[in-house]
Scaffold this motif. Structure first.
Motif, PDB file in Angstrom:
ATOM      1  N   SER A  45       7.885   0.732   0.595  1.00 29.33           N
ATOM      2  CA  SER A  45       6.976   0.538   1.325  1.00 29.33           C
ATOM      3  C   SER A  45       7.530   0.758   2.999  1.00 29.33           C
ATOM      4  O   SER A  45       6.519   1.147   3.706  1.00 29.33           O
ATOM      5  CB  SER A  45       6.277  -1.013   1.420  1.00 29.33           C
ATOM      6  OG  SER A  45       7.258  -2.153   1.325  1.00 29.33           O
ATOM      7  N   GLU A  48       7.345   4.157   4.023  1.00 30.65           N
ATOM      8  CA  GLU A  48       5.990   4.933   4.180  1.00 30.65           C
ATOM      9  C   GLU A  48       5.690   5.864   2.947  1.00 30.65           C
ATOM     10  O   GLU A  48       5.102   6.870   3.069  1.00 30.65           O
ATOM     11  CB  GLU A  48       5.984   5.629   5.499  1.00 30.65           C
ATOM     12  CG  GLU A  48       6.015   4.702   6.760  1.00 30.65           C
ATOM     13  CD  GLU A  48       5.762   5.772   7.931  1.00 30.65           C
ATOM     14  OE1 GLU A  48       4.885   6.033   8.305  1.00 30.65           O
ATOM     15  OE2 GLU A  48       6.973   5.778   8.639  1.00 30.65           O
ATOM     16  N   ALA A  50       3.487   5.845   0.826  1.00 30.91           N
ATOM     17  CA  ALA A  50       2.135   6.049   0.446  1.00 30.91           C
ATOM     18  C   ALA A  50       2.010   7.508   1.193  1.00 30.91           C
ATOM     19  O   ALA A  50       0.776   8.161   0.802  1.00 30.91           O
ATOM     20  CB  ALA A  50       1.055   5.052   0.727  1.00 30.91           C
ATOM     21  N   GLN A  80       2.730   2.971  -8.742  1.00 28.39           N
ATOM     22  CA  GLN A  80       1.578   3.606  -8.514  1.00 28.39           C
ATOM     23  C   GLN A  80       0.486   2.590  -8.892  1.00 28.39           C
ATOM     24  O   GLN A  80       0.784   1.598  -9.502  1.00 28.39           O
ATOM     25  CB  GLN A  80       1.332   4.820  -8.977  1.00 28.39           C
ATOM     26  CG  GLN A  80       2.414   5.882  -9.039  1.00 28.39           C
ATOM     27  CD  GLN A  80       2.440   6.498  -7.507  1.00 28.39           C
ATOM     28  OE1 GLN A  80       1.257   6.677  -6.852  1.00 28.39           O
ATOM     29  NE2 GLN A  80       3.781   6.780  -6.809  1.00 28.39           N
ATOM     30  N   SER A  81      -0.762   2.611  -8.786  1.00 28.91           N
ATOM     31  CA  SER A  81      -1.733   1.893  -8.928  1.00 28.91           C
ATOM     32  C   SER A  81      -2.334   2.130 -10.593  1.00 28.91           C
ATOM     33  O   SER A  81      -3.111   1.374 -11.119  1.00 28.91           O
ATOM     34  CB  SER A  81      -3.174   2.023  -8.220  1.00 28.91           C
ATOM     35  OG  SER A  81      -2.837   1.740  -6.973  1.00 28.91           O
ATOM     36  N   TYR A 108      -4.183  -2.479  -5.264  1.00 28.21           N
ATOM     37  CA  TYR A 108      -5.563  -2.599  -5.040  1.00 28.21           C
ATOM     38  C   TYR A 108      -6.345  -2.707  -6.316  1.00 28.21           C
ATOM     39  O   TYR A 108      -7.331  -3.080  -6.275  1.00 28.21           O
ATOM     40  CB  TYR A 108      -5.865  -0.972  -4.694  1.00 28.21           C
ATOM     41  CG  TYR A 108      -7.510  -0.644  -4.373  1.00 28.21           C
ATOM     42  CD1 TYR A 108      -7.994  -1.166  -3.237  1.00 28.21           C
ATOM     43  CD2 TYR A 108      -8.021   0.171  -5.541  1.00 28.21           C
ATOM     44  CE1 TYR A 108      -9.411  -0.996  -3.001  1.00 28.21           C
ATOM     45  CE2 TYR A 108      -9.440   0.180  -5.239  1.00 28.21           C
ATOM     46  CZ  TYR A 108     -10.115  -0.337  -4.128  1.00 28.21           C
ATOM     47  OH  TYR A 108     -11.498  -0.247  -3.908  1.00 28.21           O
ATOM     48  N   THR A 140      -0.260  -6.014  -1.728  1.00 28.05           N
ATOM     49  CA  THR A 140      -0.800  -5.480  -2.829  1.00 28.05           C
ATOM     50  C   THR A 140      -2.232  -6.094  -3.659  1.00 28.05           C
ATOM     51  O   THR A 140      -2.974  -5.413  -4.173  1.00 28.05           O
ATOM     52  CB  THR A 140       0.025  -5.227  -4.240  1.00 28.05           C
ATOM     53  OG1 THR A 140       0.436  -6.848  -4.540  1.00 28.05           O
ATOM     54  CG2 THR A 140       1.409  -4.592  -3.678  1.00 28.05           C
TER      55      THR A 140
END
Length: 301
Positions: A45, A48, A50, A80-81, A108, A140
């Motif tokens: 994180s 960066e 994402a 990842q989600s 998320y 998260t």
């Protein structure tokens, strides 16, 4: 895999066009190795992740693996989600030479605790790398509880947890799970010293981007059980911790890196440090230079 000591969650340097500055990246890697950092995280994180394209992820990881050349472990953020996407990214990292994957709880989607167990077991089974669990509910929206970690810690490919919650009770519950095959690492700079004095084996740090020698010293003191010395040295770093919290990570640390000539920009929606904090950044940069220079002296036995 044995992970311990000072592990830096590296920022990703971008140039003024917000493209990866590969020369600055290599300078950052060199500074970390020269200062005694004991592990690095690529594309976490703080890096960066994402905002990175696949080709950029590959470039950063490949160049880090080549530069480090086995001197310290190279971890990479692959979370990842979605479970299948995380497995795919973890396999990609394995093919590029990473030593371990740092896998954040799925952002998320807010899975149940049973869903987290199934998620991490699937990645450990099929992802081709040792895993470091990563719990940071403030980012998260998902908090992995100690009893969930207990279900995962026995898996032979799950080797550690980075815990970013700061409460002493949370850390103590995790430390009861620590053994030769499973390490507990702090993911919170301001409480990392306390965590290591309680038994955690190290820290995955943001501040060590700009204070690598200071964090190596902090870890050496705390892991040697030198409580008074470690606590006193940690107190020297409190102002840095406070500055690094004035805006969302990695905005403040990238401002300090820019003052060191390592990168310039962030990628939207993140923006550079607001003008109201620039004087504090300049003062902190001067303070950091003094602290790092002091670390050139070896820690007394």
């Amino acid at each position: 895999m044995q992970l311990s000591g000072s592990i830096t969650a590296l920022a990703t340097p971008f140039d003024v066009a917000r493209e990866i500055d590969i020369d600055a990246w290599r300078r950052l890697l060199a500074q970390q190795l020269d200062s005694g950092t004991q592990g690095i995280v690529v594309a976490g994180s703080t890096g960066e992740a994402a905002a990175l394209y696949d080709a950029e992820f590959d470039l950063l990881l490949r160049s880090a693996v080549e530069f480090v050349a086995g001197k310290v472990p190279v971890l990479v953020g692959t979370g990842q989600s979605n479970t299948s996407k995380t497995i795919e990214q973890t396999r990609r990292a394995a093919a590029l030479g990473a030593d371990a994957a740092l896998v954040v709880t799925p952002p998320y989607v807010r899975p149940t605790q049973a869903g987290l167990v199934a998620h991490y077991r699937a990645i450990a089974d099929d992802g081709d790398l040792p895993l470091v669990l990563y719990n940071v509910p403030g980012r998260t929206g998902c908090d992995m509880l100690p009893e969930t970690v207990a279900e995962l810690a026995g898996h032979p490919r799950i080797v550690a947890i980075k815990e970013a919650r700061a409460e002493p009770g949370r850390m103590q519950a995790l430390l009861e799970l620590q053994d030769a095959g499973f390490a507990v690492l702090s993911g919170d700079d301001p409480t990392a010293c306390r965590a290591m004095l309680a038994g955690a084996r190290g820290v995955v740090s943001v501040a060590s981007n700009v204070l690598p020698a200071a964090f190596r010293r902090l870890c050496d003191l705390a892991l040697a059980g030198r409580r008074d010395d470690a606590t006193a040295w940690d107190a020297r770093l409190q102002a840095a911790y406070e500055f690094l919290g004035v805006e969302s990570n990695p905005i403040p640390v990238k401002a300090l890196l820019a003052l060191q000539g390592v990168g310039h920009e962030l990628r939207l929606p993140l923006q550079v440090l607001p003008a109201r904090h620039q004087d504090a950044a300049m003062a902190m940069s001067v303070s950091i230079r003094g602290i790092e220079a002091e670390c050139e002296k070896p820690v007394a036995a």
